[in-house]
Design a protein around this motif. Structure first.
Motif, short mmCIF file in Angstrom:
data_model
loop_
_atom_site.label_atom_id
_atom_site.label_comp_id
_atom_site.label_asym_id
_atom_site.label_seq_id
_atom_site.Cartn_x
_atom_site.Cartn_y
_atom_site.Cartn_z
N ASP A 244 -23.58 48.88 7.28
CA ASP A 244 -22.71 49.79 6.40
C ASP A 244 -22.69 51.41 6.90
OD1 ASP A 244 -23.73 47.24 4.81
OD2 ASP A 244 -21.49 47.69 4.12
N LEU A 245 -23.72 51.81 7.01
CA LEU A 245 -23.80 53.43 7.08
C LEU A 245 -23.41 53.70 8.40
CD1 LEU A 245 -24.69 55.97 5.84
CD2 LEU A 245 -26.75 55.72 7.07
N TRP A 246 -23.83 52.91 9.55
CA TRP A 246 -23.32 53.20 10.64
C TRP A 246 -21.87 53.03 11.01
CZ3 TRP A 246 -27.42 55.73 12.19
CH2 TRP A 246 -27.63 56.16 13.63
N GLY A 247 -21.25 51.90 10.28
CA GLY A 247 -20.16 51.50 10.31
C GLY A 247 -19.12 52.47 9.69
N ALA A 248 -19.65 53.03 8.75
CA ALA A 248 -18.89 54.13 7.92
C ALA A 248 -18.91 55.46 8.76
CB ALA A 248 -19.47 54.56 6.66
N VAL A 249 -20.16 55.89 9.47
CA VAL A 249 -20.09 57.17 10.18
C VAL A 249 -19.69 56.92 11.55
CG1 VAL A 249 -21.98 58.66 10.68
CG2 VAL A 249 -22.25 57.91 8.80
N PHE A 250 -20.09 55.78 12.33
CA PHE A 250 -19.64 55.61 13.65
C PHE A 250 -18.82 54.62 14.17
CE2 PHE A 250 -22.62 59.29 14.34
CZ PHE A 250 -23.82 58.81 13.74
N GLN A 251 -18.02 54.00 13.06
CA GLN A 251 -17.02 53.00 13.24
C GLN A 251 -17.56 51.86 14.17
OE1 GLN A 251 -15.95 56.46 13.77
NE2 GLN A 251 -15.84 56.17 11.64
N LYS A 252 -18.93 51.74 14.15
CA LYS A 252 -19.63 50.68 14.89
C LYS A 252 -20.80 49.90 14.03
CE LYS A 252 -21.86 51.56 18.58
NZ LYS A 252 -22.75 51.94 19.59
N GLN A 253 -21.43 48.77 14.69
CA GLN A 253 -22.81 48.64 13.96
C GLN A 253 -24.06 48.98 15.00
OE1 GLN A 253 -22.87 44.76 12.12
NE2 GLN A 253 -20.94 45.17 11.19
N MET A 254 -25.02 49.31 14.54
CA MET A 254 -26.44 49.20 15.22
C MET A 254 -26.41 48.00 16.20
SD MET A 254 -28.53 51.90 15.41
CE MET A 254 -28.90 52.57 13.65
N ASP A 255 -26.56 48.08 17.41
CA ASP A 255 -26.94 46.98 18.27
C ASP A 255 -28.05 46.14 17.91
OD1 ASP A 255 -25.35 49.31 20.62
OD2 ASP A 255 -24.68 47.14 20.08
N SER A 256 -29.39 46.94 17.50
CA SER A 256 -30.24 45.83 17.07
C SER A 256 -31.16 46.51 16.24
CB SER A 256 -31.16 45.31 18.28
OG SER A 256 -31.97 46.41 18.78
N LEU A 257 -31.83 45.50 15.34
CA LEU A 257 -32.79 46.40 14.47
C LEU A 257 -34.12 45.00 14.56
CD1 LEU A 257 -33.71 47.77 11.85
CD2 LEU A 257 -32.58 45.70 10.54
N ARG A 258 -35.18 45.90 14.85
CA ARG A 258 -36.63 45.27 15.12
C ARG A 258 -37.23 45.98 13.97
NH1 ARG A 258 -36.51 46.92 20.45
NH2 ARG A 258 -38.64 47.35 20.25
N THR A 259 -38.43 45.10 13.57
CA THR A 259 -39.68 45.51 12.47
C THR A 259 -40.85 44.94 12.87
OG1 THR A 259 -40.12 45.78 10.40
CG2 THR A 259 -38.48 43.90 10.96
N ASN A 260 -41.71 45.39 12.63
CA ASN A 260 -43.06 44.94 12.64
C ASN A 260 -43.60 44.56 11.53
OD1 ASN A 260 -43.62 47.15 11.18
ND2 ASN A 260 -45.41 47.88 12.61
N HIS A 261 -42.55 44.39 10.28
CA HIS A 261 -42.73 43.77 9.09
C HIS A 261 -44.00 44.48 8.17
CE1 HIS A 261 -39.94 40.76 9.26
NE2 HIS A 261 -40.46 40.37 10.75
N GLN A 262 -44.29 45.68 8.86
CA GLN A 262 -45.23 46.81 8.22
C GLN A 262 -44.72 47.87 8.08
OE1 GLN A 262 -49.18 46.22 10.40
NE2 GLN A 262 -48.68 44.08 10.49
N GLY A 263 -43.37 48.15 7.98
CA GLY A 263 -42.94 49.35 7.48
C GLY A 263 -42.34 50.21 8.78
N THR A 264 -42.36 49.61 9.73
CA THR A 264 -41.77 50.26 10.97
C THR A 264 -40.59 49.51 11.48
OG1 THR A 264 -43.99 51.45 11.78
CG2 THR A 264 -42.17 51.22 13.29
#
Lengths: 180, 169
Positions: free
Chosen positions: B82-102
């Motif tokens: 949503d934020l990326w869509g509103a600001v940059f008219q596109k979505q982030m390509d990927s989201l990764r996490t270590n499930h420990q806050g990073t």
């Protein structure tokens, strides 16, 4: 379904607010960087000019307007096409000079000043001065030297916001004009 | 509604205007005119600070229904979509996490870098075009009740990665 629709309008609203909030944060930072309002006004004008010289390309590519034959046509295009396209408002055009070289743009509301109040110690700040630079820069790229300035401002308690536009001269050659 | 291109042009001008060489780290009597309000902050910190304030304000304006997040990962997904869509008219390509806050947010074609160049040329210039956005992310998270550190890295323009590290109290 309605949640999707909400997301769409919310997105547009965020996008719109992003610009006005960023502009506000920028003006705030400039007020910290420069000691007096006059210098901030000049920086806003200069930045606006730099934006204008690039914005005109975007405008010409997207709007399909042809060459303007006189200042009246230019005024119409500015108010009814450009302002509408970029700021979502259509200022009215009034107060033409007898020679047809000056007119006023009256903005009932100015999206740049949503959420803004001028603090008391910045009475000389022309908050939206970026707009004057944009107009000047954009028109210079289409061979018109103009002066744009705010003569009324709702932020200062006036009923409307008024930008006075004055045609100075046609720029005959295509050599880049130096920035101030 | 304000057209999206205005933000991009304003951002470019803002970087040019607020950027000063790191010589302004020394706030001696010879401090250059126009940078009086900075104290010890670097230009990158100034740009990040501007982004932070904008992110906070944007976050405050979101309707409450939109923010019914069940968990931290939902917040990050919101930023990516949503934020990326509103600001940059596109979505982030990927989201990764270590499930420990990073979290690593990857954009293969970050709009504010696209006009700067491509590949390895101007790599040095990239940070100043990312600082505002790092602050924007940090500010939005802050309004949503999440304290974080956000940094960005570029291997080759215009692709970049934003790293969000959630600060746990």
């Amino acid at each position: 379904m309605s949640r999707q629709a909400n997301r769409g309008t919310e997105s547009k609203k965020m996008s719109s607010e992003l610009f006005t909030l960023t502009y506000g944060a920028l003006v705030t930072q400039l007020c910290k960087d420069y000691e007096n309002d006059e210098d901030v006004n000049k920086q806003l004008d200069k930045m606006g000019y730099n934006i204008g010289v690039r914005l005109i390309e975007d405008f010409l590519a997207r709007s399909n307007v042809g060459k303007c034959h006189d200042f009246r046509e230019t005024a119409d295009v500015i108010a009814k096409v450009a302002f509408k396209m970029y700021l979502g408002i259509t200022p009215s055009i009034t107060n033409w000079s007898p020679a047809g070289d000056e007119f006023s743009l009256i903005l009932e509301n100015n999206p740049l000043v949503d959420f803004v109040e001028l603090p008391d110690n910045h009475s000389s700040l022309i908050y939206s001065n970026l707009l004057c630079g944009v107009l000047r820069g954009a028109l210079e790229m289409v061979q018109m030297a103009v002066e744009a300035k705010f003569v009324q401002d709702t932020l200062k308690g006036d009923g409307v916001t008024e930008i006075r536009m004055r045609f100075i001269r046609r720029i005959e050659d295509n050599l880049p004009v130096g920035e101030e | 509604m304000v057209d999206a291109v205005l933000f991009e042009l304003l951002h470019t001008e803002m970087v040019a205007e607020l950027w000063a060489p790191d010589s302004d780290l020394d706030p001696g009597p010879g401090v250059s005119a126009g940078r009086g309000g900075r104290g010890q902050r670097t230009s990158l910190q100034v740009l990040e600070g501007v982004g932070f304030r904008v992110g906070q304000a944007l976050g405050e304006r979101l309707p409450r229904e939109m923010l019914a997040f069940r968990e931290e990962l939902d917040v990050l997904k919101f930023l990516c979509k949503d934020l990326w869509g509103a600001v940059f008219q596109k979505q982030m390509d990927s989201l990764r996490t270590n499930h420990q806050g990073t979290y690593i947010l990857q954009d293969s074609s970050f709009p504010l870098l696209v006009h700067v160049g491509s590949g390895l040329q101007y790599l040095e210039e990239a940070p100043k075009f990312l600082a505002f956005t790092c602050g924007l992310l940090r500010g939005t998270l802050s309004t949503l009740g999440i304290k974080s550190l956000v940094s960005a890295s570029v291997a080759a323009l215009p692709a970049c990665k934003f790293q969000v590290v959630i600060e746990r109290s």
